[in-house]
Design a protein around this motif. Structure first.
Motif, mmCIF file in Angstrom:
data_model
loop_
_atom_site.group_PDB
_atom_site.id
_atom_site.type_symbol
_atom_site.label_atom_id
_atom_site.label_comp_id
_atom_site.label_asym_id
_atom_site.label_seq_id
_atom_site.Cartn_x
_atom_site.Cartn_y
_atom_site.Cartn_z
ATOM 1 N N VAL A 78 0.873 -1.173 0.000
ATOM 2 C CA VAL A 78 0.000 0.000 0.000
ATOM 3 C C VAL A 78 0.904 1.216 0.000
ATOM 4 N N THR A 79 0.749 2.064 -1.010
ATOM 5 C CA THR A 79 1.557 3.273 -1.123
ATOM 6 C C THR A 79 0.694 4.486 -0.781
ATOM 7 N N GLU A 80 1.213 5.653 -1.045
ATOM 8 C CA GLU A 80 0.464 6.874 -0.705
ATOM 9 C C GLU A 80 -0.902 6.906 -1.383
ATOM 10 N N ARG A 81 -0.949 6.471 -2.661
ATOM 11 C CA ARG A 81 -2.210 6.561 -3.409
ATOM 12 C C ARG A 81 -2.729 5.225 -3.918
ATOM 13 N N LEU A 82 -1.917 4.167 -3.820
ATOM 14 C CA LEU A 82 -2.229 2.915 -4.490
ATOM 15 C C LEU A 82 -2.237 1.732 -3.540
ATOM 16 N N ARG A 83 -2.940 0.698 -3.979
ATOM 17 C CA ARG A 83 -2.835 -0.617 -3.347
ATOM 18 C C ARG A 83 -2.504 -1.624 -4.442
ATOM 19 N N ILE A 84 -1.524 -2.473 -4.153
ATOM 20 C CA ILE A 84 -1.137 -3.535 -5.080
ATOM 21 C C ILE A 84 -1.483 -4.851 -4.408
ATOM 22 N N ARG A 85 -2.255 -5.683 -5.106
ATOM 23 C CA ARG A 85 -2.712 -6.935 -4.510
ATOM 24 C C ARG A 85 -2.803 -8.024 -5.568
ATOM 25 N N VAL A 139 -3.353 -3.313 -9.656
ATOM 26 C CA VAL A 139 -3.050 -1.990 -9.102
ATOM 27 C C VAL A 139 -4.362 -1.225 -8.962
ATOM 28 N N GLU A 140 -4.619 -0.729 -7.754
ATOM 29 C CA GLU A 140 -5.834 0.047 -7.481
ATOM 30 C C GLU A 140 -5.453 1.418 -6.925
ATOM 31 N N ARG A 142 -7.033 4.817 -4.633
ATOM 32 C CA ARG A 142 -8.083 5.169 -3.685
ATOM 33 C C ARG A 142 -9.203 5.916 -4.404
ATOM 34 N N ALA A 143 -10.433 5.517 -4.114
ATOM 35 C CA ALA A 143 -11.613 6.185 -4.664
ATOM 36 C C ALA A 143 -12.589 6.398 -3.516
ATOM 37 N N GLY A 144 -12.360 7.455 -2.742
ATOM 38 C CA GLY A 144 -13.151 7.668 -1.537
ATOM 39 C C GLY A 144 -12.796 6.619 -0.506
ATOM 40 N N ASP A 145 -13.807 5.861 -0.064
ATOM 41 C CA ASP A 145 -13.572 4.800 0.906
ATOM 42 C C ASP A 145 -13.341 3.449 0.228
ATOM 43 N N ALA A 146 -13.321 3.435 -1.090
ATOM 44 C CA ALA A 146 -13.164 2.190 -1.836
ATOM 45 C C ALA A 146 -11.882 2.241 -2.655
ATOM 46 N N TRP A 147 -11.692 1.212 -3.484
ATOM 47 C CA TRP A 147 -10.536 1.123 -4.366
ATOM 48 C C TRP A 147 -11.009 0.901 -5.793
ATOM 49 N N GLU A 148 -10.313 1.516 -6.735
ATOM 50 C CA GLU A 148 -10.654 1.420 -8.152
ATOM 51 C C GLU A 148 -9.480 0.795 -8.902
ATOM 52 N N ILE A 149 -9.748 -0.248 -9.689
ATOM 53 C CA ILE A 149 -8.698 -0.912 -10.459
ATOM 54 C C ILE A 149 -8.256 -0.010 -11.607
ATOM 55 N N ILE A 150 -6.947 0.238 -11.688
ATOM 56 C CA ILE A 150 -6.425 1.105 -12.746
ATOM 57 C C ILE A 150 -5.386 0.411 -13.625
ATOM 58 N N GLY A 151 -4.949 -0.784 -13.233
ATOM 59 C CA GLY A 151 -3.954 -1.455 -14.057
ATOM 60 C C GLY A 151 -3.388 -2.685 -13.377
ATOM 61 N N ARG A 152 -2.207 -3.070 -13.832
ATOM 62 C CA ARG A 152 -1.520 -4.229 -13.297
ATOM 63 C C ARG A 152 -0.032 -3.925 -13.192
ATOM 64 N N ALA A 153 0.629 -4.624 -12.269
ATOM 65 C CA ALA A 153 2.085 -4.516 -12.149
ATOM 66 C C ALA A 153 2.555 -5.712 -11.350
ATOM 67 N N GLY A 154 3.812 -6.119 -11.569
ATOM 68 C CA GLY A 154 4.326 -7.233 -10.797
ATOM 69 C C GLY A 154 5.630 -7.766 -11.346
ATOM 70 N N ILE A 155 6.015 -8.922 -10.857
ATOM 71 C CA ILE A 155 7.244 -9.592 -11.280
ATOM 72 C C ILE A 155 6.921 -11.043 -11.596
ATOM 73 N N GLU A 156 7.600 -11.579 -12.616
ATOM 74 C CA GLU A 156 7.401 -12.962 -13.031
ATOM 75 C C GLU A 156 8.731 -13.583 -13.427
ATOM 76 N N GLN A 157 8.801 -14.890 -13.323
ATOM 77 C CA GLN A 157 9.958 -15.627 -13.819
ATOM 78 C C GLN A 157 9.770 -15.886 -15.309
ATOM 79 N N ARG A 183 7.872 1.400 -8.212
ATOM 80 C CA ARG A 183 8.760 1.560 -7.050
ATOM 81 C C ARG A 183 8.411 0.516 -5.976
ATOM 82 N N ALA A 184 7.121 0.307 -5.757
ATOM 83 C CA ALA A 184 6.688 -0.681 -4.770
ATOM 84 C C ALA A 184 7.024 -2.097 -5.221
#
Length: 239
Positions: A78-85, A139-140, A142-157, A183-184
């Motif tokens: 969880v970053t300043e504006r985003l959640r990655i899950r 990648v989500e 913050r949208a008020g009290d909820a989260w909005e999906i805006i994309g994807r990010a990650g690492i893979e082999q 960065r996260a």
């Protein structure tokens, strides 16, 4: 041997008794076999996790297995504006909306047809997250009290190396989200893997992506895969 752990309001059973495992599983309970000659014959689709020593597994690993068995996505950062899950099948409608734009798929592969993508996602959750503990994530913002999906990010082999990837919907670009998410992701890679470097591929025409990689200190490799360039960032000293 049998153990029952209370985890997040539910129960996780650990046992080396095949009949007991099958009984509990048929009742909808979450189970992890202890490896024996008998339990090795159990259906891996039904019992995707197994352990050698019930007392040698950290509690957090049991929590991770329980969440996977429940289909609960893990929050990675969880970053300043985003959640990655981790991704969930329920995310697919939102992803299809993001991918339904030629600007989004200009440099990445489109999704499969819905039923194929659903099956792919189910297998990805079970086998990629289950094996490595990481992969491509949601990648989500913050949208008020909820989260909005805006994309994807990650690492893979991929081909014996750890690669970072990312994608943002067109409406969410030029806001610093990609940099914040990457960065996260890099921080996770250094903390949770022993890989000496993270790689990333980028189409040579995708100048924005290349600029982003350069801000993180990625350097071009000698390898070149057609129109794609391969970039590398070595593990920082001391990590």
């Amino acid at each position: 041997m049998e153990k029952c752990l209370e985890i997040e309001g539910g129960k996780l059973y650990i046992s080396d008794d095949v009949d007991r495992l099958l009984e509990l599983s048929s009742q909808g309970e979450k189970c992890v076999p202890i490896l024996t000659d008998e339990t090795k014959r159990l259906d891996m689709d039904r019992f995707p996790f197994a352990i050698e020593d019930a007392d040698g597994v950290p509690q957090e690993e049991y929590v991770r297995m329980y969440r996977k068995l429940c289909g609960t996505p893990e929050t990675i950062a969880v970053t300043e504006r985003l959640r990655i899950r981790e991704i969930a099948v329920d995310d697919l409608p939102a992803l299809f909306l993001l991918y339904d734009d030629p600007d989004v798929t200009a440099f990445i592969e489109p999704l499969f047809p819905y039923d194929e993508e659903k099956e792919y996602t189910e297998n990805y959750i079970r086998y990629v997250y289950g094996l490595y503990g990481y992969g491509m994530w949601i990648v989500e913002r913050r949208a008020g009290d909820a989260w909005e999906i805006i994309g994807r990010a990650g690492i893979e082999q991929k081909e014996g190396r750890l690669e970072m990837g990312y994608m943002l919907g067109k409406a969410f670009r030029h806001m610093g989200y990609a940099r914040e998410a990457c960065r996260a992701v890099l921080a996770y890679a250094w903390e949770h893997t022993d890989e000496p470097a993270v790689y990333c591929t980028a189409e040579q025409k995708n100048k924005a992506s290349i600029r982003l990689l350069e801000t993180f200190g990625f350097l071009p490799c000698f390898e070149n895969e057609g129109s794609e360039g391969l970039y590398i960032k070595k593990r920082p000293d001391g990590l």
